[in-house]
Design an enzyme around this catalytic site. Structure first.
Site, PDB file in Angstrom:
ATOM      1  CD  GLU A  65      19.940  64.012 -19.595  1.00 22.86           C
ATOM      2  OE1 GLU A  65      20.034  65.081 -20.203  1.00 22.86           O
ATOM      3  OE2 GLU A  65      19.122  63.832 -18.727  1.00 22.86           O
ATOM      4  CG  ASP A 101      22.828  63.974 -24.643  1.00 26.12           C
ATOM      5  OD1 ASP A 101      22.064  63.962 -24.964  1.00 26.12           O
ATOM      6  OD2 ASP A 101      22.760  64.536 -23.233  1.00 26.12           O
TER       7      ASP A 101
END
Lengths: 621, 370
Positions: free
Chosen positions: B79, B136
């Site tokens: 991330e 993500d």
């Protein structure tokens, strides 16, 4: 704050939501349409319009049904109930008002802090799950309330559509929807009411009894009016009684009686006043209405003496009050009342009384008319001349009095001063009839040069057959052929009687016109085709008329009519004989029927004066 | 970014070397007063070059040889690499971008799956001890690569992105009772792993990236995935506060807070309003529950929220969280950005990152709020 206290006081402690709702409603500018209390209180229980069978609305679909399909504000709200789930009893003792207030502001930070705080204080307490059901985006909601406040409901709809376009699940608050729908119904009801569509007014009201609350008395007034117009006077009466007993606003209560009084007879209003006065604390708030009622009744009778008579005791108390209060306008009203009853002396007394209290031209006018009716022409003339500038009607009356004097069949000589006064008033008023009367006065006294300009003025201010005739005849007598022909050319097509004067032009020297119009024409045209007896009778009638023996003249005319057809000259004579006998209505009928057959200066003239005598309050000019 | 902010420790499928990392983000201690000292003049827009300056400071503080360091958790993760690449490309720093991407490719894309190992620890050997991915992170990296390919006309970036998007479609998407969904990682989130069914993380739906993904990975229905995310956000209104939990279970409709995690609105879900506001998702009602989380007048919140009651827990530690809420307020009500938030001060990695991203989002989508 008063508002809030009212709500809290009325709702009671069982409603834990009331604080936040009140706080919420305080912020909102609830203008015009929404100037209602947030909640109905039990002093404002809606009027049950359906307490009696509602015949008129039975067959119609309810408006709420037809609306619900189209309302943009009430799209179904997926999976969410407005009904608050049951919670632990603890909720009752926890003050959630701040919580709900913050939620209404979408102030989630403070809501979560407040939940935490309350939870610490009351571990068994569960926060309400519907906190944000009413939580709106404050800016968006405010915009809607603002639009709503201006009453522009279409724009509210447009604004809602706009919000929906970007946010399909957005819903206005339940309170807003409720208010909006009510406002929309109200708009429909008002539109129907304005359009005098009583059936629609009633069907809206009957389908939505919650509209009938003191917070919106206007709606109840409109419904009551619709009931009256659909001959449901009893229900209207009940509705008025409901307002008078339940609604606290004194101004609205008074207006209720006034509105009822416009629609219902006085006999129906008295019980309403009685009901209103039974209300605790009600003082003499309806005294003025009672007086108004009486005033209206007296006024109505003054205009139409055949109406329902005033109860003698009430009339007396009205007179007493008038005298006590030195109410000049009421005294004038009483003057007209007695005038209409042809009680000239009493009328005169009230008019005079009014004049002594206040300088009201109407009082003077009435007084002068009453004097005139009693033959006190000189006094009437003096008074109306004095007051001629106070009211055009008084100037008119003055002119009328003088015109009558000037056009008497046998006019008395006028002194120069009186003539000059009269002329100046006529000039100032640009009176068609006054100037014509001057014309005839000079014409009848042989002063054709003076008559002509007066007829000219009269024609200029308002041409009619008689003043055009006068002008033509004066021109003829002055041998002013240019003027004569001009008048005939300009007015001949419009007035047959004027066109008929062409004959004079062809025989400029002929006799048979001028002088005293009635006698000459009556005499000149009488003998023709009835043979000897008819001719004698005609001459006799004319002679009798000249001598002022009008009754005899009439009898003679009747005799003659039995043997020969009455020509126009004798018909005019008959009209004036009736006029002189004060039988103005018969005179008018006589002149009118002749005028219908063949309109002429004489028929017009007779018609005018007999009509004027019959309608002294409205001297047609 | 899975475990460190979320106590993922309890998940059997994922082994964590540092159990202590299951701590929530501590406060940074950056006070509002400090932030307002360097307040920019109140003019429309942000000062020219603000992003370049902020990025320079950010690199100095958090980036070492292409590795973005989460200073609080003392690790790096996919991330963070994705965020770093994204900010670099937005700031036009090609060298910086290349350095981060090179490191990421070398250190995290080491698995045959074609997805990035979610975490990297300096002190561990090997540095990657868990090859599971966090979707993500991969979404952010792919998005940054696509942006870079477009900006610098380099097809190689786009090719790299295409490979990641394909891998995401293959391994990180699945049919769920809620529809086609983005699953948080390759391993450990399936229905059979949890008593309450498949576990999802709504903050992994990086909505502003989805338009780019749609163009690059047509074999996967990204539009459907986006729709599922929005639907789940709408249906995940827990507690009176109507907030989503960081982790939700979709074993049965409607979704519920996942039982394996604390039922909290916390450091994961705080990103949801940022992504909603940034993306061209015209559903302002989804933003409403978030927009009130910071009362700027009182400088109250945003709080982590206990979704059992709706009660406030700790305040999120860092200015950047306020910037996220401010972005939501702007998107919802066109509310102007609070002056205290116009300048990015270097706090901890996470809130500082979110602050910069919030300002980028505002600049791109809502310049009228600046």
């Amino acid at each position: 704050m008063k508002h809030m206290a009212l709500i809290l006081g009325c709702i009671g402690s069982a409603f834990v939501l009331s604080g936040a709702q009140a706080a919420d409603s305080l912020k909102r500018p609830l203008a015009s349409l929404s100037s209602v209390q947030t909640e109905s209180t039990d002093t404002d229980a809606p009027f049950d319009l359906n307490a009696r069978p509602a015949v008129s609305a039975a067959a119609k679909p309810s408006l709420s049904e037809s609306l619900s399909g189209t309302s943009a504000l009430t799209a179904p709200r997926a999976g969410r109930s407005l009904v608050q789930p049951k919670r632990e009893a603890a909720a009752g003792s926890v003050d959630e008002s701040a919580l709900r207030f913050y939620a209404s502001q979408n102030d989630a930070a403070r809501v979560s802090m407040e939940i935490k705080r309350l939870k610490v204080l009351n571990p068994s307490w569960e926060p309400p799950t519907n906190l944000f059901d009413e939580a709106r985006d404050p800016a968006m909601d405010q915009k809607l309330w603002d639009l709503f406040g201006t009453g522009r409901l279409d724009e509210v709809r447009a604004a809602v559509d706009e919000i929906r376009a970007t946010d399909p699940t957005w819903q206005p608050s339940a309170e807003f929807v409720k208010k909006f729908e009510l406002a929309e119904l109200r708009q429909q009801l008002v539109a129907a009411s304005d359009a005098k569509d009583s059936a629609s007014v009633l069907s809206v009201a009957e389908a939505h009894p919650d509209m009938m609350v003191c917070a919106d008395v206007d709606v109840m007034w409109r419904v009551a009016e619709a009931l009256v117009h659909t001959n449901e006077v009893d229900r209207a009466q009940d509705l008025y009684k409901h307002i008078l007993t339940r609604c606290p606003n004194p101004a609205e209560r008074l207006a209720t009686i006034q509105k009822a009084a416009e629609l219902l007879p006085a006999t129906a209003i008295k019980p309403l006043i009685a009901v209103g006065q039974r209300r605790p604390g009600a003082g003499r708030e309806f005294e003025s209405v009672q007086l108004d009622l009486l005033r209206r009744q007296v006024g109505k009778l003054a205009a139409d003496p055949t109406g329902e008579p005033v109860i003698a005791s009430e009339l007396r108390s009205f007179e007493t009050l008038t005298t006590q209060k030195k109410a000049a306008n009421d005294a004038v009203l009483l003057g007209w009342y007695y005038y209409s009853k042809k009680d000239w002396p009493t009328a005169q007394t009230w008019f005079k009384q009014a004049m002594s209290w206040d300088r009201i031209p109407k009082a003077v006018e009435g007084y002068a008319l009453a004097l005139r009716q009693q033959g006190q022409l000189a006094e009437a003339e003096t008074l109306s001349y004095e007051w001629r500038d106070a009211d055009p009607l008084i100037a008119k009356l003055y002119i009328e009095i003088l015109a009558t004097a000037l056009t008497e069949p046998k006019p008395a000589a006028m002194d120069a001063g009186r003539l000059a006064r009269t002329e100046s008033v006529i000039e100032a008023a640009q009176s068609v009839n006054g100037s014509q009367a001057m014309g005839w006065y000079y014409y009848n006294t042989g002063a054709f040069q003076k008559a002509s300009p007066w007829f000219s003025k009269s024609v200029a201010w308002g041409a009619n057959e008689t003043n055009v005739l006068g002008l033509a005849l004066a021109a003829n007598r002055m041998k002013d052929r240019a003027l004569f022909q001009k008048v005939l050319a300009e007015h001949g097509t419009q007035y047959p009687a004027v066109a008929a004067l062409k004959a004079y032009d062809q025989k400029p020297g002929s006799k048979g016109q001028g002088g005293t119009r009635v006698a000459k024409r009556g005499g000149g045209g009488g003998g023709g085709n009835g043979g000897g007896q008819a001719g004698q009778l005609a001459e006799a009638a004319v002679a009798q008329f000249k001598d002022g023996n009008y009754k005899e003249a009439l009898a003679t005319l009747d005799k003659r009519a039995a043997v020969s057809k009455e020509d126009q000259g004798l018909g005019v004579l008959r009209g004036w004989a009736l006029y002189q006998l004060n039988q103005y209505d018969k005179a008018r009928d006589q002149f009118a029927s002749m005028d219908k057959k063949q309109s002429s200066r004489d028929t017009q003239y007779g018609l005018y004066y007999s009509s004027a005598k019959l309608d002294p309050l409205n001297l047609g000019d | 970014m899975i475990a460190l902010r979320t106590a993922l420790l309890g998940l059997a499928a994922i082994t964590l070397a540092t159990g202590a990392a299951a701590k929530t983000e501590p406060r940074t201690g950056l006070s509002l007063a400090q932030a307002t000292e360097t307040q920019a003049p109140a003019e429309a827009g942000l000062p020219a070059g603000w992003l370049q300056q902020a990025w320079a400071k950010y690199k100095q503080r958090f980036v070492r040889s292409g590795r973005v360091i989460d200073d609080v958790n003392k690790i790096s993760h996919s991330e963070g690499q994705g965020y770093g690449m994204l900010i670099a490309v937005k700031a036009g720093d090609r060298a910086g971008f290349d350095e981060i991407w090179t490191w990421t490719k070398k250190e995290l894309y080491i698995d045959a799956s074609g997805l990035a190992a979610w975490q990297w620890k300096e002190k561990a050997s090997p540095n990657v001890t868990d090859r599971n991915n966090a979707s993500d992170g991969d979404v952010l990296i792919a998005w940054a690569l696509i942006e870079a390919g477009a900006k610098w006309q380099k097809a190689e970036y786009v090719d790299d992105a295409r490979a990641i998007v394909a891998a995401l479609g293959r391994l990180n998407t699945a049919q769920t009772p809620a529809g086609l969904a983005l699953i948080p990682g390759r391993v450990g989130f399936q229905a059979e792993d949890h008593p309450d069914g498949m576990v999802l993380n709504l903050s992994y739906w990086v909505f502003p990236a989805f338009d780019r993904l749609k163009g690059l990975g047509p074999e996967t229905d990204w539009a459907e995935i986006q729709a599922t995310g929005l639907r789940l956000i709408r249906d995940s209104r827990f507690s009176p506060m109507r907030l989503p939990a960081d982790w939700i279970a979709v074993g049965s409709a409607p979704p519920a807070p996942a039982k394996s995690f604390p039922a909290r609105f916390s450091y994961n879900a705080i990103r949801i309003p940022l992504y909603l506001a940034w993306a061209k998702v015209p559903q302002p009602d989804l933003l409403r529950p978030f927009a009130g989380l910071w009362n700027e007048k009182l400088n109250l919140g945003p709080f982590e929220v206990d979704l059992a009651t709706g009660g406030a827990l700790d305040t999120f530690g860092g200015t950047g969280f306020r910037a996220v809420i401010a972005t939501a307020k702007c998107a919802l009500d066109k509310q102007k950005l609070d002056p205290s938030l116009r300048t990015v001060e270097m706090g901890a990695y996470y809130p500082t990152t979110l602050h910069i991203l919030s300002l980028i989002a505002l600049q791109e989508r809502y310049p009228e709020c600046l």
